[in-house]
Design an enzyme around this catalytic site. Structure first.
Site, PDB file in Angstrom:
ATOM      1  CD  GLU A   1      35.296  34.015  45.486  1.00 14.99           C
ATOM      2  OE1 GLU A   1      35.502  34.578  47.350  1.00 14.99           O
ATOM      3  OE2 GLU A   1      36.103  33.656  45.054  1.00 14.99           O
TER       4      GLU A   1
ATOM      5  CG  HIS B   1      34.296  37.606  41.608  1.00 19.71           C
ATOM      6  ND1 HIS B   1      35.602  38.307  41.281  1.00 19.71           N
ATOM      7  CD2 HIS B   1      34.223  36.974  41.958  1.00 19.71           C
ATOM      8  CE1 HIS B   1      35.947  36.574  40.908  1.00 19.71           C
ATOM      9  NE2 HIS B   1      34.941  35.954  41.621  1.00 19.71           N
TER      10      HIS B   1
ATOM     11  CE1 TYR C   1      39.160  59.442  27.731  1.00 15.55           C
ATOM     12  CE2 TYR C   1      41.007  58.666  25.978  1.00 15.55           C
ATOM     13  CZ  TYR C   1      39.484  59.044  26.951  1.00 15.55           C
ATOM     14  OH  TYR C   1      38.879  59.359  25.508  1.00 15.55           O
TER      15      TYR C   1
HETATM   16 ZN   LIG Z   1      35.339  34.229  41.011  1.00 15.03          ZN
END
Ligand SMILES: [Zn+2]
Length: 222
Positions: free
Chosen positions: A76, A95, A116
């Site tokens: 990625e 990630h 919140y």
């Molecule tokens: Zn992934």
């Protein structure tokens, strides 16, 4: 190598180990990166987190169009490069395929502002449009989902979280999973959560900034 980059590499390893130990990175999924001058450093592809050391973290130029020779970066890396290019406020990216948030992402559901603590993400968390992992299309989709936010779900995939430090990005990723678990519990019970008004959400975001919590580690509720 600069001392700052060495410190960031060590911090990436510590962050990845902590996320893995917490069950947020099942089966070697996910990746962690930090911005360095001219580029970023990121966890390598296909390596069990237990085997990760600072020397194995991979450096990439921000404008890289292909993988560097040698140890391969996470699949990625385009996602990370696109976010660093689009978001000057991002100094680090986490990630994950954390289980509860990924379950929501597989239903194409974001997380509404029902608690919140979603202020850590900057507001309601969107679910970004699906695209194949590792592609520029997924990178563009994630950038769109992150607009004005520090977290997004990625449809049929997982979570991306950013911060102005690794600690902050880690904290956001951790809280997204926590909020997803709460939201799924509400949905499972057939309950419809009450949502915070926009002005209240802004107030909480302001209080968090005062507390310095947007730079903190995975946090306890006050
Ligand atoms: Zn992934």
């Amino acid at each position: 190598m600069r001392a700052t980059e060495q410190r960031l590499r060590a911090e990436i390893v510590a962050t990845a180990h902590a996320l893995d130990a917490a069950g947020l990175m099942p089966n070697k999924s996910g990746n962690v990166s930090a911005r360095v001058p001219g580029g970023f450093v990121i966890t390598p592809a296909g390596l069990p987190y237990a085997d990760l050391t600072p020397e194995l973290v991979v450096g990439l130029a921000l404008d890289a169009t292909s993988e560097p020779a040698g140890l391969r970066p996470s699949s990625e890396w385009r996602l990370h490069a696109a976010i660093y290019s689009a978001r000057p406020d991002a100094a680090a990216i986490v990630h994950t395929h954390s289980p509860q948030a990924t379950a929501l992402a597989c239903a194409g559901r974001g997380i509404p502002a029902f608690h919140y603590m979603i202020a850590l993400a900057g507001g309601e968390i969107r679910c970004a449009r699906y695209a194949t992992f590792g592609t520029a299309e997924l990178a563009a989709s994630a950038v769109a989902g992150l607009e004005g936010r520090r977290a997004a779900l990625l449809a049929n995939h997982g979570v991306v979280a950013i911060g102005h430090s690794l600690r902050a990005a880690h904290s956001v990723a951790f809280e997204v999973e926590n909020l997803a678990a709460q939201y799924l519990a509400l949905l499972s019970a057939g309950l419809e959560p009450g949502l915070l008004e926009a002005d209240e959400l802004e107030r909480v975001i302001g209080k968090f900034a005062d507390y310095g919590r947007l730079v903190g580690h995975p946090v306890k509720s006050p």
